[in-house]
Design an enzyme around this catalytic site. Sequence first.
Site, PDB file in Angstrom:
ATOM      1  N   ASP A 247       0.877  -1.162   0.000  1.00 38.07           N
ATOM      2  CA  ASP A 247       0.000   0.000   0.000  1.00 38.07           C
ATOM      3  C   ASP A 247       0.922   1.222   0.000  1.00 38.07           C
ATOM      4  OD1 ASP A 247      -2.397   1.655   0.518  1.00 38.07           O
ATOM      5  OD2 ASP A 247      -1.463   1.921   2.482  1.00 38.07           O
TER       6      ASP A 247
ATOM      7  N   ASP B   9      -0.108   5.029   0.765  1.00 37.17           N
ATOM      8  CA  ASP B   9      -0.359   6.033   1.803  1.00 37.17           C
ATOM      9  C   ASP B   9      -0.330   5.418   3.197  1.00 37.17           C
ATOM     10  OD1 ASP B   9      -1.219   8.650   0.305  1.00 37.17           O
ATOM     11  OD2 ASP B   9      -2.207   6.999  -0.737  1.00 37.17           O
TER      12      ASP B   9
ATOM     13  N   LYS C 208      -7.863  -4.052  -4.865  1.00 37.36           N
ATOM     14  CA  LYS C 208      -6.532  -4.462  -4.414  1.00 37.36           C
ATOM     15  C   LYS C 208      -6.331  -5.975  -4.481  1.00 37.36           C
ATOM     16  CE  LYS C 208      -5.210  -0.527  -1.548  1.00 37.36           C
ATOM     17  NZ  LYS C 208      -4.485  -0.105  -0.352  1.00 37.36           N
TER      18      LYS C 208
ATOM     19  N   ASP D  87      -1.776  -0.805   5.954  1.00 37.25           N
ATOM     20  CA  ASP D  87      -2.029  -0.110   7.219  1.00 37.25           C
ATOM     21  C   ASP D  87      -3.500   0.077   7.536  1.00 37.25           C
ATOM     22  OD1 ASP D  87      -2.828   3.150   6.892  1.00 37.25           O
ATOM     23  OD2 ASP D  87      -2.166   2.107   5.096  1.00 37.25           O
ATOM     24  N   SER D  88      -4.401  -0.234   6.598  1.00 34.09           N
ATOM     25  CA  SER D  88      -5.811   0.097   6.830  1.00 34.09           C
ATOM     26  C   SER D  88      -6.731  -1.034   6.403  1.00 34.09           C
ATOM     27  CB  SER D  88      -6.192   1.389   6.100  1.00 34.09           C
ATOM     28  OG  SER D  88      -6.174   1.184   4.697  1.00 34.09           O
TER      29      SER D  88
ATOM     30  N   ASN E 236      -8.784  -1.346   4.003  1.00 36.84           N
ATOM     31  CA  ASN E 236      -8.865  -1.724   2.592  1.00 36.84           C
ATOM     32  C   ASN E 236      -7.648  -2.509   2.110  1.00 36.84           C
ATOM     33  OD1 ASN E 236      -6.853   0.163   2.061  1.00 36.84           O
ATOM     34  ND2 ASN E 236      -8.157   1.536   0.877  1.00 36.84           N
TER      35      ASN E 236
END
Length: 275
Positions: free
Chosen positions: A17, A19, A202, A225-226, A228
Amino acid sequence: MKVIYTPTVTEYLIFFDFDETYYPHECLPEQLNMVYELEQYLQLLARNHQVKIAWVTGSSVQQIQAKMKIAGMTQLPHFIASNLGTEMWEIKSDGHWVTVPSWTEIIKVSGFSRRDVEDLISELKSTYNIVLHEQTQFGQSGYKMNYYYYPVSAARTPYDLNVIRHLAANHGIGININICNPKAGDPEHAYDVDFIPTGTGKKAAVQFLMDYCQVLPSKTWAFGDSGNDIEMLRMVAHGYLLQNATAEAKSYHNNVAPYPYAEGILHVCRNFFGE
């Protein structure tokens, strides 16, 4: 900007990922020093272990380029699945970005239509009193339409989100819903609601690149990190959240690196590859 050394044969694939995983939005000096160290380390992995790198991100190409400039990043990956995996770019060794025709075909046959999404938004409001707010600050891409859902009450939120998912499925539209991450520029206490073509996203991008590069699933890594990122992490043999991951993501995935951002990535990769 330079492209990470491109091996002739792909032995391993590492997915990131962008961001708040590869790119830290705060851009603190200590964070950026680790990013630069990571860039050089990935060069070594590409040369010595035939590793190829892919960024799988909700950001657009323009946003990625702007953030790289802010951070002083100099190394491009081999692939970028931008706009939540609705665009697939292969970065050639000479620095040229080219679309991947077989991925473009997936989008064509999906039948994705912006008008269908707009009709769905209208139906949500008129029939179910569910209002989605367009993410105008980030703009809309050709094949990804971004909205925010602001919870009305704790009791109603699960119902509303299920209705949104159900209607999207009925319309033949792909969807991603996750709790927003304010560190990445989103509002607090809101949900990202992204409408995309079926067969993209993704998870689909990761599977596509594994097949495209003919890499064994056992030789794949991913970092996120999230919320999604969870499906992407579960698609690979070695999927890691970083220490700075959201609470939502950590509630879904237990494999968490002991450090945040590039420091966490380096720790995991060095434990396996050395260098």
